[in-house]
Design an enzyme around this catalytic site. Structure first.
Site, PDB file in Angstrom:
ATOM      1  N   ASP A  82       0.541  -1.108  -0.068  1.00  0.00           N
ATOM      2  CA  ASP A  82       0.126   0.225   0.323  1.00  0.00           C
ATOM      3  C   ASP A  82       0.653   1.275   0.101  1.00  0.00           C
ATOM      4  OD1 ASP A  82      -2.141   1.484  -0.304  1.00  0.00           O
ATOM      5  OD2 ASP A  82      -3.107   0.430   1.593  1.00  0.00           O
ATOM      6  N   ASP A  83       0.334   2.443   0.153  1.00  0.00           N
ATOM      7  CA  ASP A  83       0.518   3.372  -0.502  1.00  0.00           C
ATOM      8  C   ASP A  83       1.198   3.884   1.127  1.00  0.00           C
ATOM      9  OD1 ASP A  83      -1.096   4.206   0.092  1.00  0.00           O
ATOM     10  OD2 ASP A  83      -2.104   6.015  -1.311  1.00  0.00           O
TER      11      ASP A  83
ATOM     12  N   ASP B 112      -2.231   5.326   8.137  1.00  0.00           N
ATOM     13  CA  ASP B 112      -2.836   6.943   8.676  1.00  0.00           C
ATOM     14  C   ASP B 112      -2.973   5.415  10.470  1.00  0.00           C
ATOM     15  OD1 ASP B 112      -4.230   8.479   9.959  1.00  0.00           O
ATOM     16  OD2 ASP B 112      -4.382   9.456   7.899  1.00  0.00           O
TER      17      ASP B 112
HETATM   18  O1  LIG Z   1      -4.720   3.186   7.872  1.00  0.00           O
HETATM   19  P1  LIG Z   1      -5.986   3.911   7.477  1.00  0.00           P
HETATM   20  O2  LIG Z   1      -6.514   4.821   8.227  1.00  0.00           O
HETATM   21  O3  LIG Z   1      -6.969   2.981   6.984  1.00  0.00           O
HETATM   22  O4  LIG Z   1      -5.583   5.089   5.867  1.00  0.00           O
HETATM   23  C1  LIG Z   1      -4.751   4.393   4.836  1.00  0.00           C
HETATM   24  C2  LIG Z   1      -5.127   4.154   3.564  1.00  0.00           C
HETATM   25  O5  LIG Z   1      -5.582   4.973   3.449  1.00  0.00           O
HETATM   26  C3  LIG Z   1      -5.804   5.378   1.900  1.00  0.00           C
HETATM   27  O6  LIG Z   1      -6.858   5.057   0.891  1.00  0.00           O
HETATM   28  P2  LIG Z   1      -8.680   5.422   0.346  1.00  0.00           P
HETATM   29  O7  LIG Z   1      -8.937   4.689   1.696  1.00  0.00           O
HETATM   30  O8  LIG Z   1      -8.147   7.238   0.815  1.00  0.00           O
HETATM   31  O9  LIG Z   1      -8.414   4.640  -0.807  1.00  0.00           O
HETATM   32  P3  LIG Z   1      -7.576   4.824  -2.085  1.00  0.00           P
HETATM   33  O10 LIG Z   1      -6.087   4.388  -2.044  1.00  0.00           O
HETATM   34  O11 LIG Z   1      -8.351   4.411  -3.341  1.00  0.00           O
HETATM   35  O12 LIG Z   1      -7.328   6.396  -2.192  1.00  0.00           O
HETATM   36  C4  LIG Z   1      -4.087   4.866   1.617  1.00  0.00           C
HETATM   37  O13 LIG Z   1      -4.135   5.189   0.425  1.00  0.00           O
HETATM   38  C5  LIG Z   1      -4.428   3.841   2.599  1.00  0.00           C
HETATM   39  O14 LIG Z   1      -5.034   3.066   1.714  1.00  0.00           O
HETATM   40  N1  LIG Z   2      -3.643  11.184   0.608  1.00  0.00           N
HETATM   41  C1  LIG Z   2      -3.736  10.493   1.505  1.00  0.00           C
HETATM   42  N2  LIG Z   2      -4.185   9.686   1.418  1.00  0.00           N
HETATM   43  C2  LIG Z   2      -4.255   9.101   3.285  1.00  0.00           C
HETATM   44  N3  LIG Z   2      -5.840   8.329   3.492  1.00  0.00           N
HETATM   45  C3  LIG Z   2      -4.841   8.322   5.291  1.00  0.00           C
HETATM   46  N4  LIG Z   2      -3.844   9.410   5.014  1.00  0.00           N
HETATM   47  C4  LIG Z   2      -4.120   9.787   4.119  1.00  0.00           C
HETATM   48  C5  LIG Z   2      -2.756  10.643   3.916  1.00  0.00           C
HETATM   49  O1  LIG Z   2      -2.030  11.201   4.689  1.00  0.00           O
HETATM   50  N5  LIG Z   2      -2.601  10.978   1.868  1.00  0.00           N
HETATM   51 MG   LIG Z   3      -5.880   3.014  -0.284  1.00  0.00          MG
END
Ligand SMILES: O=P(O)(O)OC[C@H]1O[C@H](OP(=O)(O)OP(=O)(O)O)[C@H](O)[C@@H]1O
Ligand SMILES: Nc1nc2[nH]cnc2c(=O)[nH]1
Ligand SMILES: [Mg+2]
Length: 160
Positions: free
Chosen positions: A91-92, A95
């Site tokens: 994952d990127d 949080d």
């Molecule tokens: O640890 P957490 O609080 O769960 O947050 C982290 C997740 O939030 C973001 O995804 P998002 O739900 O925004 O979806 P996306 O990757 O499709 O943009 C990010 O890419 C992680 O997958």
């Molecule tokens: N882009 C982005 N997405 C998130 N989802 C949860 N935390 C983050 C953050 O810091 N940046």
């Molecule tokens: Mg995500």
């Protein structure tokens, strides 16, 4: 709402993904990668190239609407990865750690790695590259675009 923003450029993201690949190699070889969509897709593609892995599965978890955290929903399960044995989850960032926790429950035997980790999510990762303060919102290259800003000397000027 975040009190700070940290902008990550394409170059920086590429460097961080390569660094993650480097520390992942001793943990492998991996049968395949599970990218957590959408944010994990680009890091997973960079890492797949570096560790020479061609089998890519996805898991889709939706938690956030812009900066608002909602109820997490699994839109697509990682069916091809079984219980995760021999697989690497990418994952990127983590949080709160909620997304990582859900994905780990789906794939209990996989290794979980991400580029950036905030303190609450850090314990849910096996490997990450950069720690980010909890109150900082990371702006990824796909979240931003370069835009014109006026020279400092003209800021607040009423002329012209
Ligand atoms: O640890 P957490 O609080 O769960 O947050 C982290 C997740 O939030 C973001 O995804 P998002 O739900 O925004 O979806 P996306 O990757 O499709 O943009 C990010 O890419 C992680 O997958
Ligand atoms: N882009 C982005 N997405 C998130 N989802 C949860 N935390 C983050 C953050 O810091 N940046
Ligand atoms: Mg995500």
């Amino acid at each position: 709402m975040a009190t700070n923003y940290a902008t990550v450029t394409w170059d920086q993201l590429h460097r961080d993904a390569r660094q993650l690949a480097e520390i992942l190699i001793p943990r492998g070889p991996f049968k395949g990668i599970v990218a957590v969509t959408r944010g994990g897709l680009i890091p997973a593609a960079i890492i797949a190239r570096e560790i020479d892995c061609r089998l890519i599965e996805t898991v889709s978890v939706v938690t956030y609407d812009e900066e608002e955290q909602g109820q997490p929903m699994v839109l697509k399960a990682p069916a091809a990865a079984g219980d995760g044995e021999g697989f690497l989850i990418i994952d990127d960032l983590v949080d709160s750690g909620v997304t990582a926790q859900i994905v780990r429950q789906l794939l209990p035997k996989a290794v979980f790695a991400c580029l950036y980790a905030k303190p609450s999510g850090k314990p849910l990762t096996d490997l990450f590259v950069v720690e980010v303060p909890q109150e900082t919102w990371v702006l990824f290259p796909w979240d931003t675009a370069p835009l014109f800003i006026p020279p400092l000397a003209r800021k607040g000027s009423t002329a012209g």
